[in-house]
Every structure is written in C-alpha cells, then in structure tokens.
Write an enzyme that holds these catalytic residues in place. Structure first.
Site, PDB file in Angstrom:
ATOM      1  N   GLU A  63       0.824  -1.216   0.000  1.00  0.00           N
ATOM      2  CA  GLU A  63       0.000   0.000   0.000  1.00  0.00           C
ATOM      3  C   GLU A  63       0.856   1.263   0.000  1.00  0.00           C
ATOM      4  O   GLU A  63       0.577   2.212  -0.733  1.00  0.00           O
ATOM      5  CB  GLU A  63      -0.945   0.015   1.217  1.00  0.00           C
ATOM      6  CG  GLU A  63      -2.158  -0.886   1.089  1.00  0.00           C
ATOM      7  CD  GLU A  63      -1.850  -2.348   1.353  1.00  0.00           C
ATOM      8  OE1 GLU A  63      -2.730  -3.189   1.092  1.00  0.00           O
ATOM      9  OE2 GLU A  63      -0.719  -2.658   1.816  1.00  0.00           O
ATOM     10  N   HIS A 132      -9.965  -6.320   9.904  1.00  0.00           N
ATOM     11  CA  HIS A 132     -10.598  -5.882   8.658  1.00  0.00           C
ATOM     12  C   HIS A 132     -11.908  -5.125   8.863  1.00  0.00           C
ATOM     13  O   HIS A 132     -12.654  -4.921   7.916  1.00  0.00           O
ATOM     14  CB  HIS A 132     -10.891  -7.090   7.753  1.00  0.00           C
ATOM     15  CG  HIS A 132      -9.694  -7.900   7.407  1.00  0.00           C
ATOM     16  ND1 HIS A 132      -9.153  -8.818   8.269  1.00  0.00           N
ATOM     17  CD2 HIS A 132      -8.923  -7.925   6.294  1.00  0.00           C
ATOM     18  CE1 HIS A 132      -8.097  -9.385   7.698  1.00  0.00           C
ATOM     19  NE2 HIS A 132      -7.935  -8.864   6.499  1.00  0.00           N
TER      20      HIS A 132
END
Length: 333
Positions: A63, A132
């Site tokens: 990322e 998550h």
C-alpha cells in the site's frame, strides 16, 4: 414514466469507473487485483480488457508503494483512482494520504493540485474480525485537505464516485463491502453519463416530524427499517443520509432538528470522537440547539476491536432494534 431499474452498488461503481475512464484519458486505476482478476470485489470487472495495462494497473501488495506512486502521478497531472482492498490497510499508506496528498495543495499555496481518489471497502464486513472491520470515517474526516464521501445506495455510489474523480482535491471514498451486492432502484437520470452528486450535500431519504435520524453508509438502511417499525407505533422519523463526511452538511441536519426537535445519530464506527460525536457538537454549538426538546442520542459500534464470533459481531454493530431503542429514549416513550 421514466425508466427505473435495479442496479447493485457493485455495478453502479463499475459504471462510474468505466464512464470516467472513457471521458478523461488522465484517469487510471491501480491497486491489488484490479486488472487481470477484475478486482477483489469485481468492482473493476471488464475494465482491464477494455482499457489495457496503462489504464488499469495491478500492483504488488504494498500500500505504501502504490499509494505513493498514485499521489506522485496526481501531482504530475494524472487522475488516479487508488483502490485499497480494505481501508484497514490504508494505514500502511496513511503517510501518503495525509502528509503527501492532503497537505500539498495548502502547503504549495494552491500551485500543486492532487486530484486523486482513494476508494475501497470501509467498516465491518462479516466474519473478518478486528483486522478488517474498522470504520475510518472519523479518522479521515478529521483531516483538512481531504474530502470524504460515504455512499449508501447505488445512486450515491455512482454519483459520488464520478464527482470524486472529477474533483481537483484528494477524495477518500469509503464504501461498504456488504452493500456491493445489494440492488437499489436507479432512476434514468442517475444512469446517464453526466450524473454526479455534489460532494458536501446530504439527502433526506424519508420525511418525518418526530425525530431526526442521521446516518451514513450501510446504517442508513437500518435507519429506514427502524423508521418503518416506528411508523407502526405512530412515530415518524426523518432519515438523513449524510453521503459526505467532510465537508459535512450540517445545515440539512439543523433544518431537520428545527422541525423534529429530536436527534439520533447512527454509525458503524466506534463511539469516541466519532462522526455522531461531531454532529452532536455542531448542533450543540449552532442555532438548532434551542429547538432540541431532549438530549441527542448516539448509536454506534461497540467500543471494542471487532470480535470474530458471529453472535459477538452482531452485538458490536448497530442493529435496527438499537435504533428503535435510541429513538424511544430520545422521545421518552
């Protein structure tokens, strides 16, 4: 009669990306699995085949790396759409999002624009535990230099994504994985190529007179369900879909509170320093405060990292019954 059809949030997002890639050759997508695999959630289905390697780019699982590439590309004049497979992992790149993208326009006295969209699923899905399930509306909504949108319906998703891609500022678009497969009615107008929803404008999804419910993303649906339940008991809820977290449309909320004299905020995120906390503070400080007949009530996710077990997860996310309970508390019934 105008043609209304059922469109899923997934297809609405796909349509928006397709139309904007076609409309402006500076637009490109990048992220994990967005190209050959058609997207981890199939949001970019068919786009790599149609537009090729230069416009739809598979990245390594890094990322920080691909977000940095995207921000640099935006500074150089392209218009990247950067997908995070979950916003939880935008944490790997928050330096790029805040320190590189959000602050640059201000620190360059407006001479460097960063037209970029960071998008992907945000908040709790199902059975994916704490790693998550976090909602980042409050985190990103905290930061000047960013615009933050949080769609609920297919129409929201399409209109806000197109507006975000066309915007000259960095925009964080917080989607919800559990909404991707949900079909919504979409008007003929919403299906046109020029349909955009202005960033910073809330929408009243249901008119009511007794209490104002303010929400964003998936809980908007819960609020509408709660309103249906409460209507059977003679309580009319006005349901506001925020659509945008920053800049926040407090005027629409104020006008509603002046009418209903009661406020309940609903969100999937944590309670402390949350979106609901900000709404309550703004109402407290503004002209609508004098119209409140009772304290505002917040309905939020539980103040814990998300448990894995289904029964615990259900108890950590606001349910329709929690909203009904909060409304009755606010109305003292």
């Amino acid at each position: 009669a105008a043609a209304v059809s059922q469109v899923t949030v997934r297809d609405a997002l796909n349509q928006a990306l397709d139309e904007e890639l076609e409309r402006d050759e500076r637009v490109f997508l990048l992220g994990e699995e967005v190209a050959q695999y058609d997207g981890a959630y199939k949001i970019s289905r068919g786009l790599w085949k149609k537009y090729g390697d230069k416009r739809v780019i598979d990245t390594p699982i890094s990322e920080m790396g691909f977000t940095g590439i995207a921000v640099g590309a935006a500074m150089a004049g392209l218009r990247p759409v950067c997908e995070f497979m979950t916003f939880n992992f935008s944490m790997q790149a928050i330096d790029q999002v805040i320190n590189s993208a959000a602050k640059t326009c201000y620190m360059s006295a407006g001479s460097i624009g960063v037209p970029i969209v960071f998008r992907g699923p945000n908040g709790a899905s199902a059975g994916v535990a704490a790693q998550h399930s976090q909602c980042f509306a409050a985190w990103y909504g905290h930061c000047p230099g960013l615009k933050v949108v949080s769609p609920w319906s297919a129409e929201d998703a399409k209109g806000l994504l197109k507006a975000s891609i066309r915007d000259d500022n960095p925009v964080v678009m917080l989607e919800n994985e559990l909404l991707y497969g949900v079909p919504f009615e979409m008007s003929e107008q919403a299906q046109s190529k020029e349909f955009v929803i202005p960033i910073g404008k809330a929408k009243i999804e249901r008119q009511g007179t007794h209490v104002t419910l303010v929400s964003h993303s998936r809980p908007v649906g819960h609020c509408l369900e709660a309103a249906t339940v409460l209507a059977k008991e003679g309580v009319e809820c006005e349901v506001i879909n925020l659509r945008t977290i920053r800049p926040m449309d407090i005027e629409t909320v104020e006008a509603s509170v002046v009418k209903t004299n009661h406020l309940v905020t609903v969100e999937g995120g944590w309670p402390q320093f949350g979106v609901g906390a900000e709404i309550c503070a703004r109402i407290m400080e503004g002209p609508a405060f004098n119209y409140l007949d009772a304290p505002a009530v917040r309905v939020t996710g539980a103040d814990v990292p998300m448990p894995y077990a289904k029964i615990l997860e259900d108890n950590c996310i606001p349910q329709v019954k929690d909203i009904v309970f909060a409304v009755k508390k606010a109305l003292n019934i």
